[in-house]
Design a protein around this motif. Structure first.
Motif, PDB file in Angstrom:
ATOM      1  N   THR A   5     -36.590 -42.858 -44.849  1.00  0.00           N
ATOM      2  CA  THR A   5     -35.582 -42.884 -43.791  1.00  0.00           C
ATOM      3  C   THR A   5     -35.884 -44.070 -42.879  1.00  0.00           C
ATOM      4  O   THR A   5     -36.991 -44.603 -42.875  1.00  0.00           O
ATOM      5  CB  THR A   5     -35.584 -41.579 -42.977  1.00  0.00           C
ATOM      6  N   LEU A  29     -32.457 -43.943 -47.272  1.00  0.00           N
ATOM      7  CA  LEU A  29     -31.396 -43.323 -46.495  1.00  0.00           C
ATOM      8  C   LEU A  29     -30.952 -44.277 -45.405  1.00  0.00           C
ATOM      9  O   LEU A  29     -31.764 -44.774 -44.623  1.00  0.00           O
ATOM     10  CB  LEU A  29     -31.889 -42.017 -45.869  1.00  0.00           C
ATOM     11  N   THR A  30     -29.650 -44.544 -45.335  1.00  0.00           N
ATOM     12  CA  THR A  30     -29.128 -45.438 -44.311  1.00  0.00           C
ATOM     13  C   THR A  30     -27.687 -45.067 -43.990  1.00  0.00           C
ATOM     14  O   THR A  30     -26.965 -44.548 -44.847  1.00  0.00           O
ATOM     15  CB  THR A  30     -29.200 -46.909 -44.763  1.00  0.00           C
ATOM     16  N   ARG A  31     -27.278 -45.321 -42.759  1.00  0.00           N
ATOM     17  CA  ARG A  31     -25.899 -45.040 -42.366  1.00  0.00           C
ATOM     18  C   ARG A  31     -24.929 -46.037 -42.976  1.00  0.00           C
ATOM     19  O   ARG A  31     -23.740 -45.731 -43.132  1.00  0.00           O
ATOM     20  CB  ARG A  31     -25.774 -45.048 -40.844  1.00  0.00           C
ATOM     21  N   ASP A  48     -27.304 -39.636 -42.511  1.00  0.00           N
ATOM     22  CA  ASP A  48     -27.754 -39.777 -41.137  1.00  0.00           C
ATOM     23  C   ASP A  48     -28.610 -38.569 -40.794  1.00  0.00           C
ATOM     24  O   ASP A  48     -28.170 -37.421 -40.963  1.00  0.00           O
ATOM     25  CB  ASP A  48     -26.541 -39.852 -40.213  1.00  0.00           C
ATOM     26  N   ILE A  49     -29.836 -38.805 -40.342  1.00  0.00           N
ATOM     27  CA  ILE A  49     -30.728 -37.704 -39.978  1.00  0.00           C
ATOM     28  C   ILE A  49     -30.066 -36.766 -38.969  1.00  0.00           C
ATOM     29  O   ILE A  49     -30.280 -35.558 -38.988  1.00  0.00           O
ATOM     30  CB  ILE A  49     -32.058 -38.256 -39.419  1.00  0.00           C
ATOM     31  N   LEU A  55     -27.261 -34.841 -45.733  1.00  0.00           N
ATOM     32  CA  LEU A  55     -28.615 -35.042 -46.250  1.00  0.00           C
ATOM     33  C   LEU A  55     -28.919 -34.476 -47.636  1.00  0.00           C
ATOM     34  O   LEU A  55     -29.797 -35.010 -48.320  1.00  0.00           O
ATOM     35  CB  LEU A  55     -29.626 -34.490 -45.240  1.00  0.00           C
ATOM     36  N   ALA A  58     -29.328 -36.948 -50.457  1.00  0.00           N
ATOM     37  CA  ALA A  58     -30.470 -37.851 -50.286  1.00  0.00           C
ATOM     38  C   ALA A  58     -31.784 -37.173 -50.623  1.00  0.00           C
ATOM     39  O   ALA A  58     -32.722 -37.808 -51.121  1.00  0.00           O
ATOM     40  CB  ALA A  58     -30.509 -38.372 -48.853  1.00  0.00           C
ATOM     41  N   ALA A  65     -41.546 -37.981 -48.514  1.00  0.00           N
ATOM     42  CA  ALA A  65     -40.610 -38.699 -47.654  1.00  0.00           C
ATOM     43  C   ALA A  65     -41.327 -39.387 -46.517  1.00  0.00           C
ATOM     44  O   ALA A  65     -42.277 -38.844 -45.935  1.00  0.00           O
ATOM     45  CB  ALA A  65     -39.559 -37.738 -47.088  1.00  0.00           C
ATOM     46  N   LEU A  67     -40.622 -40.434 -42.792  1.00  0.00           N
ATOM     47  CA  LEU A  67     -39.686 -39.967 -41.779  1.00  0.00           C
ATOM     48  C   LEU A  67     -39.785 -40.815 -40.520  1.00  0.00           C
ATOM     49  O   LEU A  67     -40.848 -40.920 -39.911  1.00  0.00           O
ATOM     50  CB  LEU A  67     -39.966 -38.499 -41.453  1.00  0.00           C
ATOM     51  N   PHE A  77     -32.865 -32.207 -40.731  1.00  0.00           N
ATOM     52  CA  PHE A  77     -33.535 -32.889 -41.833  1.00  0.00           C
ATOM     53  C   PHE A  77     -34.636 -32.022 -42.415  1.00  0.00           C
ATOM     54  O   PHE A  77     -34.762 -31.876 -43.638  1.00  0.00           O
ATOM     55  CB  PHE A  77     -34.107 -34.224 -41.362  1.00  0.00           C
TER      56      PHE A  77
END
Length: 274
Positions: A5, A29-31, A48-49, A55, A58, A65, A67, A77
């Motif tokens: 993330t 993970l990305t917006r 998005d977290i 999620l 992802a 992970a 974080l 999350f």
């Protein structure tokens, strides 16, 4: 598979690259996947977290992970991570947690650590000290005037390179050990005046330091960060005047190589200051 993330951030991007170098399968993970600019072998996923509904795609199939600490937003999350069977989390945190007076920055990071601990998922916390990257905020002044203006020039710290933070996080994901806490510094104690001098030496031109009053420095900082964070930073700088900063061997102990020096960091980012 390892999920990263904050994968387009300064630390997360380095975690992605270092995991790839280690031969791991990486999901990011990305917006904004279309703007991620990550290597083609990375599985870039939109999410998005702060939005737990985004999620599950992802986290499916993820066993570890990295974080990024999104303050007050980790509950969703962590719940989805539990459901998907994530076996270890390495979270970026802050050494301010360990200060006698953690202040605003330490408190919000402690809340993030408590959330991860409370989830029951095995975890490692990477508590970074002052980022060398913070000094990139001086770049506009250096380019425009050749002078850095701020308060507490003699305040000493041992700032750490983002590549070293990422390296410790990567090592924590490659060989997870539940409950580990890694507190990081850079390899040398330097005042703000020292760091400005080194920037000038790397650039090959004089860069001066001009002392500002606390009030003047605060008026600039609150344009870049919350007022509580600005006050905390200035309080720390005031307390670091005339002392030698503690230098920890954590980076070398965890990664097997020396931490990057401040000069090496400036050389890596020389385009920012030129």
């Amino acid at each position: 598979m390892i999920l990263v993330t904050g994968a387009t951030g300064n630390v997360g991007r380095n975690v992605v690259l270092q995991l790839l170098e280690a031969g791991e399968t990486v999901r990011a993970l990305t917006r904004n996947p279309e703007k991620a600019a990550l290597p083609a072998e990375v599985d870039v996923v939109a999410g998005d977290i702060a939005d737990p509904r985004s999620l599950p795609p992802a986290l499916q199939g993820v066993d570890r992970a990295f974080l990024f600490p999104v303050f007050g937003q980790l509950g969703g999350f962590l719940e989805v991570a539990q459901e998907c069977g994530v076996e270890h989390i390495a979270m970026l945190s802050s050494s301010t947690i360990e200060f006698d007076e953690p202040g605003f920055i330490g408190q919000v990071h402690l809340e993030c650590e408590n959330a991860v601990t409370g989830s029951g998922i095995p975890r490692t916390f990477v508590r970074a000290g002052l980022f060398m990257l913070n000094d990139r905020g001086w770049a506009p002044q250096i380019r425009q005037t050749g002078v850095v203006r701020t308060a507490y020039g003699t305040a000493a710290a041992a700032p750490v390179d983002e590549r070293d933070i990422a390296a410790v996080a990567t090592a924590s994901l490659l060989a997870p050990k539940d409950g580990s806490v890694h507190t990081l510094t850079g390899p040398e104690s330097l005042t703000q005046i020292d760091r400005v001098r080194i920037i000038g030496e790397v650039l090959g031109k004089p860069v001066a330091f001009e002392e500002l009053s606390r009030e003047a420095a605060l008026s600039h900082l609150v344009q870049q960060m919350p007022p509580d964070a600005a006050e905390f930073l200035l309080n720390q700088l005031a307390s670091w005047q005339g002392v030698t900063a503690e230098v920890l061997p954590t980076v070398e102990q965890v990664t097997g190589r020396p931490a990057h020096t401040y000069r090496q960091w400036v050389e890596h980012h020389v385009a920012d200051f030129s």
